[in-house]
Design an enzyme around this catalytic site. Structure first.
Site, short mmCIF file in Angstrom:
data_model
loop_
_atom_site.label_atom_id
_atom_site.label_comp_id
_atom_site.label_asym_id
_atom_site.label_seq_id
_atom_site.Cartn_x
_atom_site.Cartn_y
_atom_site.Cartn_z
N CYS A 1 -57.42 -82.03 30.20
CA CYS A 1 -58.01 -82.76 29.08
C CYS A 1 -58.33 -84.21 29.50
O CYS A 1 -59.28 -84.42 30.24
CB CYS A 1 -57.11 -82.66 27.85
SG CYS A 1 -58.06 -82.82 26.33
N HIS B 1 -56.49 -76.99 27.19
CA HIS B 1 -55.06 -77.07 27.51
C HIS B 1 -54.53 -75.70 27.93
O HIS B 1 -54.02 -74.95 27.08
CB HIS B 1 -54.27 -77.56 26.29
CG HIS B 1 -54.52 -78.98 25.94
ND1 HIS B 1 -53.68 -80.00 26.34
CD2 HIS B 1 -55.51 -79.56 25.24
CE1 HIS B 1 -54.15 -81.15 25.88
NE2 HIS B 1 -55.27 -80.92 25.21
N GLU C 1 -51.90 -75.02 29.46
CA GLU C 1 -50.43 -74.94 29.38
C GLU C 1 -49.92 -74.24 28.12
O GLU C 1 -48.86 -73.63 28.13
CB GLU C 1 -49.82 -76.36 29.50
CG GLU C 1 -50.03 -77.31 28.31
CD GLU C 1 -51.34 -78.09 28.35
OE1 GLU C 1 -52.30 -77.63 29.02
OE2 GLU C 1 -51.44 -79.16 27.70
N1 GLN Z 1 -58.31 -88.61 24.49
C1 GLN Z 1 -59.14 -87.56 24.98
C2 GLN Z 1 -60.05 -86.99 23.90
O1 GLN Z 1 -59.77 -87.14 22.74
C3 GLN Z 1 -58.32 -86.46 25.62
C4 GLN Z 1 -57.41 -85.75 24.69
C5 GLN Z 1 -56.32 -84.96 25.36
O2 GLN Z 1 -55.98 -85.23 26.52
N2 GLN Z 1 -55.72 -84.04 24.65
O3 GLN Z 1 -61.03 -86.39 24.19
#
Ligand code: GLN
Length: 537
Positions: A384, A510, A512
């Site tokens: 992310c 994600h 994970e």
């Molecule tokens: N801050 C980033 C976004 O909102 C990544 C979010 C995250 O790592 N879950 O796109």
């Protein structure tokens, strides 16, 4: 009417006794006996969900397939049971009150005074039974967050009392988890805190059916008898939960203690199947007897509270076991990584994972870590925000776009290679408004990602507002970073890879959240494989 049976898990004496792990372990054993089981967590705080909570407050925010932002215990439930949870599996006091207040505004209470009893407790009971009424589950295990005696838990305990009365003792039971502390000076295990916490529960009209006692030392039969006598349960219903080497030992410990048997007996259920835990024990055997070791640097800004990265560290354990490898984590605070020390801090690691996150604290350190991995051919996994940092680093240092940035951190960046998603432009409320939950992704054949998943069509869970800016796609691809996974409908870039590198993968989603004991996540498995290869160099 469904025949679903209900098991409530309450906690006494202190928090952090591991109710979630006990609930998940019991569920695992019941699942092995052929029952379909799900677990629900009721959290007594006023936030609607943990989505807006700082990880320092609450650890990781876990995301379900249907896009609920939930308590990290739901991650344990999924990792143990290998079945997805949903919105209905996590309910907070905030959500309960919100529904009741919405109904009041619509006039649904027909002029009645709206009160904790019956209106709040009715709403709690309704939420508990939503899962049962789907007809999908033989047993619903409901974990009540907090500790018995807390003011905020009272409406939940009262709801449990009512449900026990309504369902009858064959259909609903209470497991109370307590602590039996060892007093070194006296050389004794002490039962008094458990007696008190059971008394507290009884004052609310709830008499536990089973006691699970956390302890550092074996609880003798004498102490079990004493606990049974003073807490109004049978001796066989006192289950010891001794400290374990790993949370993955707990299902076996509960099996040895016969927790599943006493639960089934009380619920008048029987099964010809005995829990074998075959795949589970194979995983455990490899996890506990690793033949290799790798060290992975985990770069994040919440590392003081490692629970903030719970699903990532558990995914390492699953993937490590697949390769009979101990995955050692070198925790690195992104704020501590500077141009002067990053080489020293990252020296000798076999892989680098840049973690998810929000806001600009520690961003420069994350970019440095990406650069180090890219230039030194160290396996790199960006998740992310970690993927977004990989794109920024590549744009800055390979494409030479010095001002490349994300508009999250720099609103007026000249080269906004990471940009707010169009769908987010008019979003003003913070809670539950990110791009959340499962989305499809098309993976390019022959890519590292494809080789890991062995499939072109995947679906993964998301939690973000920003995205890869496709205006830069061509330039970035020409320079050697490829978009190897995209959303088939929107073209949104989900995966980037550097082709000319042993293993460099950044994912907007994600992975994970979907790693379980039975199904370690393919990208984590492949990342650890690459780290293992690196370690042999
Ligand atoms: N801050 C980033 C976004 O909102 C990544 C979010 C995250 O790592 N879950 O796109």
């Amino acid at each position: 009417m469904s025949n679903t049976k209900y098991v409530f898990v309450t906690g006494g004496v202190t928090s952090s006794l591991g109710k979630g792990i006990i609930a998940a372990s019991l569920a695992k054993l019941l699942q092995e006996r052929g029952f379909s089981v799900t677990i629900q967590k009721l959290d007594p705080y006023i936030n609607i969900d943990p989505g807006t909570l700082n990880p320092y407050e609450h650890g990781e925010c876990y995301v379900t397939e249907d896009g609920a932002e939930t308590d990290l215990d739901l991650g344990h439930y999924e990792r143990y049971l290998n079945i997805p949870t949903s919105q209905a599996n996590n309910v907070t006091t905030g959500r309960i009150y919100q529904s009741v207040i919405n109904k009041e505004r619509k006039g649904e209470f027909l002029g009645k005074t709206v009160q904790v009893i019956p209106h709040i407790t009715d709403e709690i009971k309704r939420r508990i039974q939503i899962l049962g009424e789907t007809g999908d589950y033989d047993i619903v295990i409901t974990e009540i967050g907090g500790t018995v005696g807390d003011i905020e838990s009272l409406p939940y305990v009262e709801s449990v009392r009512q449900m026990l009365w309504e369902k009858g003792e064959d259909n609903a039971i209470v497991i109370h988890l307590t602590l039996v502390p060892y007093l070194a000076a006296a050389g004794e295990l002490k039962t008094k805190p458990t007696q008190h916490s059971v008394k507290m529960l009884m004052q609310s009209g709830v008499s536990p059916n089973i006691l699970v006692c956390r302890t550092e030392h074996e609880i003798s039969d004498d102490i079990k008898r004493k606990l049974a006598l003073f807490c109004n349960v049978k001796t066989e219903d006192v289950i010891q939960s001794i400290d374990a080497e790993t949370i993955y030992d707990v299902p076996n410990l509960m099996l040895d203690q016969g927790l599943d048997e006493v639960v089934l007996k009380k619920l008048q259920l029987s099964s010809p199947l005995k829990p074998e835990l075959k795949v589970w024990n194979n995983f455990l055997q490899k996890h506990k007897n690793p033949k290799h070791e790798v060290e992975i640097a985990l770069i994040g800004k919440y590392i003081e509270l490692q629970d903030s990265y719970k699903s990532i560290t558990e995914a390492f354990i699953h993937a490590g076991s697949t390769h009979e490898t101990k995955v050692k984590v070198r925790w690195i605070h992104s704020e501590s990584l500077t141009p002067n020390n990053f080489e020293k801090q990252l020296d000798g690691v076999n892989g680098i994972l840049v973690a998810p996150g929000f806001g600009d604290r520690g961003i420069d350190g994350k970019i440095k870590a990406v650069q180090y991995a890219r230039e030194n051919n160290i396996p790199f996994f960006g998740i992310c925000l970690g993927m977004q940092m990989a794109v920024i680093e590549f744009s800055k240092n390979v494409l030479g776009l010095k001002d490349a940035f994300s508009t999250e951190m720099k609103k007026d960046a000249l080269n906004p290679v990471i940009n707010l998603m169009e769908s987010q432009e008019n979003v003003t409320e913070k809670g539950g408004t990110m791009r959340l939950g499962a989305w499809d992704c098309k993976v390019e054949k022959g890519s590292k990602t494809y080789n890991a998943y062995k499939s072109e069509n995947i679906s993964e869970r998301h939690r973000h507002r920003y995205e890869f800016n496709n205006d830069y796609l061509e330039q970035i691809e020409t320079a050697g970073m490829k978009a190897t996974g995209t959303n088939p409908k929107t073209g949104l870039v989900e995966v980037v890879e550097i082709t000319n590198h042993p293993w460099f993968v950044g994912v907007q989603y994600h992975p994970e959240y979907k790693s379980t004991v039975l199904k370690p996540h393919p990208l984590f498995v492949d990342f650890i494989k690459a780290a293992l290869k690196q370690s042999k160099k």
